[in-house]
Design a protein around this motif. Structure first.
Motif, mmCIF file in Angstrom:
data_model
loop_
_atom_site.group_PDB
_atom_site.id
_atom_site.type_symbol
_atom_site.label_atom_id
_atom_site.label_comp_id
_atom_site.label_asym_id
_atom_site.label_seq_id
_atom_site.Cartn_x
_atom_site.Cartn_y
_atom_site.Cartn_z
ATOM 1 N N LEU A 140 0.831 -1.206 0.000
ATOM 2 C CA LEU A 140 0.000 0.000 0.000
ATOM 3 C C LEU A 140 0.863 1.252 0.000
ATOM 4 O O LEU A 140 0.591 2.209 -0.733
ATOM 5 C CB LEU A 140 -0.940 -0.011 1.205
ATOM 6 C CG LEU A 140 -1.899 1.164 1.344
ATOM 7 C CD1 LEU A 140 -2.851 1.208 0.147
ATOM 8 C CD2 LEU A 140 -2.670 1.053 2.632
ATOM 9 N N GLN A 141 1.922 1.253 0.798
ATOM 10 C CA GLN A 141 2.816 2.407 0.847
ATOM 11 C C GLN A 141 3.533 2.604 -0.488
ATOM 12 O O GLN A 141 3.715 3.735 -0.936
ATOM 13 C CB GLN A 141 3.821 2.253 1.979
ATOM 14 C CG GLN A 141 3.208 2.454 3.341
ATOM 15 C CD GLN A 141 4.214 2.274 4.467
ATOM 16 O OE1 GLN A 141 5.353 1.870 4.237
ATOM 17 N NE2 GLN A 141 3.781 2.581 5.686
ATOM 18 N N GLU A 147 1.070 4.156 -2.869
ATOM 19 C CA GLU A 147 0.847 5.568 -2.562
ATOM 20 C C GLU A 147 2.022 6.422 -3.029
ATOM 21 O O GLU A 147 1.836 7.512 -3.542
ATOM 22 C CB GLU A 147 0.616 5.756 -1.066
ATOM 23 C CG GLU A 147 -0.740 5.289 -0.607
ATOM 24 C CD GLU A 147 -0.924 5.432 0.899
ATOM 25 O OE1 GLU A 147 0.059 5.769 1.609
ATOM 26 O OE2 GLU A 147 -2.046 5.203 1.371
ATOM 27 N N LYS A 148 3.260 5.931 -2.852
ATOM 28 C CA LYS A 148 4.435 6.643 -3.309
ATOM 29 C C LYS A 148 4.446 6.772 -4.819
ATOM 30 O O LYS A 148 4.774 7.814 -5.367
ATOM 31 C CB LYS A 148 5.704 5.903 -2.852
ATOM 32 C CG LYS A 148 6.534 6.646 -1.894
ATOM 33 C CD LYS A 148 7.801 5.885 -1.613
ATOM 34 C CE LYS A 148 8.340 6.314 -0.272
ATOM 35 N NZ LYS A 148 9.566 5.636 0.057
ATOM 36 N N ASP A 169 1.907 6.762 -6.812
ATOM 37 C CA ASP A 169 0.853 7.681 -7.266
ATOM 38 C C ASP A 169 1.135 9.116 -6.836
ATOM 39 O O ASP A 169 0.438 10.029 -7.270
ATOM 40 C CB ASP A 169 -0.512 7.265 -6.700
ATOM 41 C CG ASP A 169 -1.007 5.965 -7.298
ATOM 42 O OD1 ASP A 169 -0.501 5.576 -8.374
ATOM 43 O OD2 ASP A 169 -1.898 5.349 -6.688
ATOM 44 N N ARG A 222 0.918 10.364 -3.759
ATOM 45 C CA ARG A 222 -0.022 10.801 -2.714
ATOM 46 C C ARG A 222 0.693 11.253 -1.456
ATOM 47 O O ARG A 222 0.130 11.897 -0.613
ATOM 48 C CB ARG A 222 -0.984 9.684 -2.361
ATOM 49 C CG ARG A 222 -1.914 9.366 -3.498
ATOM 50 C CD ARG A 222 -2.921 8.351 -3.037
ATOM 51 N NE ARG A 222 -3.485 7.686 -4.199
ATOM 52 C CZ ARG A 222 -4.180 6.598 -4.139
ATOM 53 N NH1 ARG A 222 -4.416 6.014 -2.985
ATOM 54 N NH2 ARG A 222 -4.675 6.041 -5.221
ATOM 55 N N ARG A 223 1.906 10.856 -1.300
ATOM 56 C CA ARG A 223 2.636 11.198 -0.065
ATOM 57 C C ARG A 223 3.613 12.268 -0.278
ATOM 58 O O ARG A 223 4.315 12.512 -1.087
ATOM 59 C CB ARG A 223 3.311 9.972 0.487
ATOM 60 C CG ARG A 223 2.418 9.304 1.491
ATOM 61 C CD ARG A 223 3.186 8.253 2.164
ATOM 62 N NE ARG A 223 2.970 8.401 3.592
ATOM 63 C CZ ARG A 223 3.181 7.451 4.425
ATOM 64 N NH1 ARG A 223 3.633 6.315 4.051
ATOM 65 N NH2 ARG A 223 2.973 7.637 5.691
#
Length: 85
Positions: free
Chosen positions: A75-76, A79-80, A82, A84-85
């Motif tokens: 998941l992390q 997110e990276k 995409d 998002r963080r």
């Protein structure tokens, strides 16, 4: 409704792990008791069953923890990727 830092799915997994641990302990102790009755080796079968049940339950918890850690890492990474963080 928020349940704190855990989702409803997380609570369900935690509850399931607790039940699996208890059931494995109960079944192994029962199998040890049954063996004690058949072999006349009281209390050794119960002791071996309790230790085996604890080991099996602990193995199930460790396996689930590894799976949850793997899912969290994936998941992390997503997110990276995409941004998002």
């Amino acid at each position: 409704m928020a349940l704190g830092p855990f989702s409803k799915q997380d609570h369900l997994q935690i509850t399931t792990l607790g039940l699996e641990f208890a059931v494995s302990e109960i079944l192994c102790v029962w199998a040890g008791y049954w063996m004690d009755k058949k072999l006349g080796s009281f209390p050794w079968g119960i002791i071996v069953g309790a230790v085996a049940g604890f080991g099996l339950g602990f193995y199930q918890i460790l396996r689930a923890a590894k799976q949850m850690a793997r899912e969290n890492a994936n998941l992390q990474k997503a997110e990276k990727k995409d941004g998002r963080r």
